[in-house]
Write an enzyme that holds these catalytic residues in place. Structure first.
Site, PDB file in Angstrom:
ATOM      1  CD  GLN A  12      -2.562   1.486   2.551  1.00 23.45           C
ATOM      2  OE1 GLN A  12      -2.137   0.993   3.586  1.00 23.45           O
ATOM      3  NE2 GLN A  12      -3.589   2.323   2.544  1.00 23.45           N
ATOM      4  CE1 TYR A 143       1.760  -3.543  11.769  1.00 26.80           C
ATOM      5  CE2 TYR A 143       0.567  -2.164  13.315  1.00 26.80           C
ATOM      6  CZ  TYR A 143       1.240  -2.323  12.122  1.00 26.80           C
ATOM      7  OH  TYR A 143       1.405  -1.246  11.289  1.00 26.80           O
TER       8      TYR A 143
HETATM    9  N1  SER Z   1      -2.923   0.427   9.598  1.00 27.46           N
HETATM   10  C1  SER Z   1      -2.318  -0.476  10.553  1.00 27.46           C
HETATM   11  C2  SER Z   1      -3.256  -1.561  10.930  1.00 27.46           C
HETATM   12  O1  SER Z   1      -4.434  -1.306  10.969  1.00 27.46           O
HETATM   13  C3  SER Z   1      -1.911   0.270  11.782  1.00 27.46           C
HETATM   14  O2  SER Z   1      -0.703   0.919  11.582  1.00 27.46           O
HETATM   15  O3  SER Z   1      -2.827  -2.621  11.221  1.00 27.46           O
END
Ligand code: SER
Length: 325
Positions: A12, A143
């Site tokens: 992206q 994450y």
């Molecule tokens: N856009 C990312 C996510 O939603 C967050 O940085 O995982």
């Protein structure tokens, strides 16, 4: 910056960042690093060099750095938050193992490194409103764990080995060129697709779920400006809060309805994404970025919505014509 490698170049952010970097530094000086499962296409492929660079393979990174005399690496390889929860081992392998590989190559070859962090680097115990630059970072997602680890590792390489590492904490990024995949903030992209296609939007998050968001042109500018910033002014490096807008599903829905009056939305909650979103800040305080390298966003929700709708309509029309031809 003269010779740049973008790892994760077809994602992206990468697919748009490469085109912007090529416009500034010259087509031949920006290499699109990609994995075979996501090769570059169209203008991205035609406008400049592209090489297979799997971030989990240090030799591939080193070979491309040597071949093109790379001095700056944009490391954009990552699994986004929701998909990372399904594959935590892979998320760590790419997010932290991959960053380690990149930093080692950068140390040996004298490259600067940009690695984005995220609003996901914060957690339930972080102050949620106007989250300060320096505060509690105890994320509840893999994450977020990879992002905090990445911030620390990048600062360590700067301090210990003099590697010029810099970073920003991206909010949810909204764009029309390449869709995101597997993130918690993706709904704020998907909602525009539904509006333009004339479909009812099924919102995975409940009303009142505020998160920071940003339009891609501002995000690209931030990534380039932080790498060009005067290092003597930087008190922080990894990573800067940046912000431009914060909204919940009701606010973005009502904004789109100003331009697409019949647009409808219903709620169909995704418990995983809701839990992740609830653990993230509502809004970030970006005053350090403003003071240390003159960060300033250009797009608010209204300007972004107008631009998204115009460009998404054009894009979907072109795609429909290609299918017919
Ligand atoms: N856009 C990312 C996510 O939603 C967050 O940085 O995982």
């Amino acid at each position: 910056m003269k010779n740049i490698l973008v790892i994760g170049g077809t994602g992206q952010i990468g697919s748009e960042l490469i085109m912007k970097l090529r416009g500034i530094y010259g087509n031949e000086n920006v290499v699109c690093g990609y994995i075979p499962a996501a090769p570059p296409k169209g203008i991205l492929l035609e406008s400049g060099p592209a090489e297979v660079v799997d971030i989990t393979n240090p030799q591939q990174i080193a070979d491309v750095v040597k071949k093109y005399n790379i001095d700056t690496i944009y490391n954009l390889a990552a699994l986004l938050s929701a998909v990372a929860e399904a594959k935590p081992q892979l998320a760590w392998h790419i997010g932290v193992g991959g960053l380690f590989n990149t930093l080692e190559v950068a140390r040996e070859h004298g490259c600067a490194v940009f690695t984005p962090s995220s609003i996901g680097s914060f957690g339930p115990t972080t102050p949620h409103v106007k989250t300060p630059q320096d505060t509690i970072q105890r994320p509840a997602t893999i994450y977020g764990v990879t992002k905090v680890s990445g911030e620390l590792l990048s600062d360590y390489y700067a301090r210990r080995f003099g590697v010029d590492t810099r970073s920003v904490r991206f909010p949810g990024l909204i764009s029309y060129t390449t869709p995101p995949g597997g993130g918690t903030t993706d709904y704020a992209v998907d909602i525009y697709y539904s509006a333009v296609k004339g479909e009812k939007f099924k919102c995975p998050l409940k009303p009142g779920t505020f998160m920071d968001m940003m339009y891609m042109p501002d995000a690209l500018r931030a990534a380039i400006e932080i790498m060009e910033a005067d290092p003597t002014r930087l008190v922080h490096r990894n990573s800067f809060n940046i912000a431009s807008m914060s909204f919940d599903p009701e606010i973005i829905y009502n904004k789109i309805r100003e331009y697409v009056p019949g647009f409808e939305m219903e709620y169909e909650l995704d418990p995983l994404r809701q839990k992740i979103a609830d653990s993230w800040p509502d809004s970030l305080d970006d005053s350090c970025a403003r003071n240390e390298w003159d960060w300033k966003p250009e797009f608010d929700l209204d300007a972004m919505t107008q631009d998204m709708l115009v460009n998404l309509r054009k894009k979907l029309l072109v795609e429909a014509e290609m299918v017919e031809a």
